[in-house]
Motif scaffolding. Structure first.
Motif, PDB file in Angstrom:
ATOM      1  N   SER A   1      -1.590  -5.606  -2.399  1.00 17.37           N
ATOM      2  CA  SER A   1      -1.986  -5.158  -0.771  1.00 17.37           C
ATOM      3  C   SER A   1      -3.204  -5.636  -0.664  1.00 17.37           C
ATOM      4  O   SER A   1      -3.322  -6.305   0.460  1.00 17.37           O
ATOM      5  CB  SER A   1      -1.926  -3.683  -0.828  1.00 17.37           C
ATOM      6  OG  SER A   1      -2.409  -3.359   0.518  1.00 17.37           O
TER       7      SER A   1
ATOM      8  N   ILE B   1      -6.674   0.795   1.681  1.00 20.18           N
ATOM      9  CA  ILE B   1      -6.587   0.428   0.435  1.00 20.18           C
ATOM     10  C   ILE B   1      -7.757   1.188  -0.338  1.00 20.18           C
ATOM     11  O   ILE B   1      -7.673   1.791  -1.487  1.00 20.18           O
ATOM     12  CB  ILE B   1      -6.698  -1.162   0.212  1.00 20.18           C
ATOM     13  CG1 ILE B   1      -5.416  -1.875   0.943  1.00 20.18           C
ATOM     14  CG2 ILE B   1      -6.695  -1.333  -1.216  1.00 20.18           C
ATOM     15  CD1 ILE B   1      -5.477  -2.926   0.966  1.00 20.18           C
TER      16      ILE B   1
ATOM     17  N   LEU C   1       0.955  -1.322   0.044  1.00 19.24           N
ATOM     18  CA  LEU C   1      -0.150   0.026  -0.125  1.00 19.24           C
ATOM     19  C   LEU C   1       0.864   1.336  -0.002  1.00 19.24           C
ATOM     20  O   LEU C   1       0.787   2.084  -0.892  1.00 19.24           O
ATOM     21  CB  LEU C   1      -1.017  -0.060   1.137  1.00 19.24           C
ATOM     22  CG  LEU C   1      -1.945   1.338   1.556  1.00 19.24           C
ATOM     23  CD1 LEU C   1      -2.769   1.658   0.230  1.00 19.24           C
ATOM     24  CD2 LEU C   1      -2.689   1.192   2.705  1.00 19.24           C
TER      25      LEU C   1
ATOM     26  N   GLU D   1      -7.297   4.642  -1.324  1.00 19.07           N
ATOM     27  CA  GLU D   1      -6.240   4.854  -2.270  1.00 19.07           C
ATOM     28  C   GLU D   1      -6.874   4.472  -3.490  1.00 19.07           C
ATOM     29  O   GLU D   1      -6.352   5.101  -4.888  1.00 19.07           O
ATOM     30  CB  GLU D   1      -5.027   4.007  -2.036  1.00 19.07           C
ATOM     31  CG  GLU D   1      -3.994   4.629  -0.931  1.00 19.07           C
ATOM     32  CD  GLU D   1      -3.540   5.988  -1.183  1.00 19.07           C
ATOM     33  OE1 GLU D   1      -3.394   6.275  -2.473  1.00 19.07           O
ATOM     34  OE2 GLU D   1      -3.504   6.899  -0.373  1.00 19.07           O
TER      35      GLU D   1
ATOM     36  N   PHE E   1      -1.504  -2.150  -5.536  1.00 22.63           N
ATOM     37  CA  PHE E   1      -2.916  -1.988  -4.579  1.00 22.63           C
ATOM     38  C   PHE E   1      -3.558  -3.285  -4.638  1.00 22.63           C
ATOM     39  O   PHE E   1      -4.056  -3.830  -3.729  1.00 22.63           O
ATOM     40  CB  PHE E   1      -3.712  -0.904  -5.148  1.00 22.63           C
ATOM     41  CG  PHE E   1      -3.164   0.433  -4.788  1.00 22.63           C
ATOM     42  CD1 PHE E   1      -2.610   0.742  -3.699  1.00 22.63           C
ATOM     43  CD2 PHE E   1      -3.580   1.431  -5.687  1.00 22.63           C
ATOM     44  CE1 PHE E   1      -1.953   2.144  -3.463  1.00 22.63           C
ATOM     45  CE2 PHE E   1      -3.019   2.811  -5.340  1.00 22.63           C
ATOM     46  CZ  PHE E   1      -2.152   3.133  -4.558  1.00 22.63           C
TER      47      PHE E   1
END
Length: 146
Positions: free
Chosen positions: A93, A118, A68, A121, A90
């Protein structure tokens, strides 16, 4: 007075310093810090070298948080501005979160906290992307966290 000679000397000294740091680097955080420095150094701004350092950090990533954090820097225009690579990070992650959830079901709060990060983002990433898959991915994570 700053001369061309001074600038060349400064650049050579910084490269030397960063090369020494790279030789000593062992961990994810070492390579991440170095990649950020090389990218933003006003005298260097060496994206090619930074990419190599970010890749070394990626190879040493061991957790959803590592992926991340790395994705955030890779995505950021101040560093690389590479949205596709960030998306892959991502996804990685998210995958690590899901593995942790299966292996450590009692750690739900930690998993949910990371999943929220996450999601934020991905949501920000999705705003920059015209990709429908990104919006669907963002919506799926949002529904899981409700």
């Amino acid at each position: 007075m700053v001369t061309k000679f001074n600038n060349v000397y400064i650049i050579e000294e910084r490269i030397k310093k960063y090369r020494e740091q790279e030789k000593k680097a062992e961990y994810f955080s070492d390579y991440l810090k170095l990649a950020k420095s090389v990218t933003t150094d006003n005298y260097l701004e060496d994206k090619e070298w930074s990419i190599k350092l970010f890749k070394k950090a990626e190879n040493l990533s061991k957790s959803s948080s590592d992926f991340l954090i790395l994705g955030k820097f890779v995505k950021d225009d101040k560093y690389l501005g590479d949205k596709e690579w960030a998306r892959k990070l991502f996804i990685e992650s998210e995958n690590y979160c899901r593995i942790a959830q299966k292996e450590l079901p009692n750690k739900d709060l930690s998993k949910r906290s990371t999943m929220r990060k996450i999601f934020l983002e991905i949501e920000n990433y999705g705003k920059l992307s015209e990709n429908v898959d990104d919006r669907e991915w963002s919506e799926r994570l949002k529904n899981e966290l409700e």
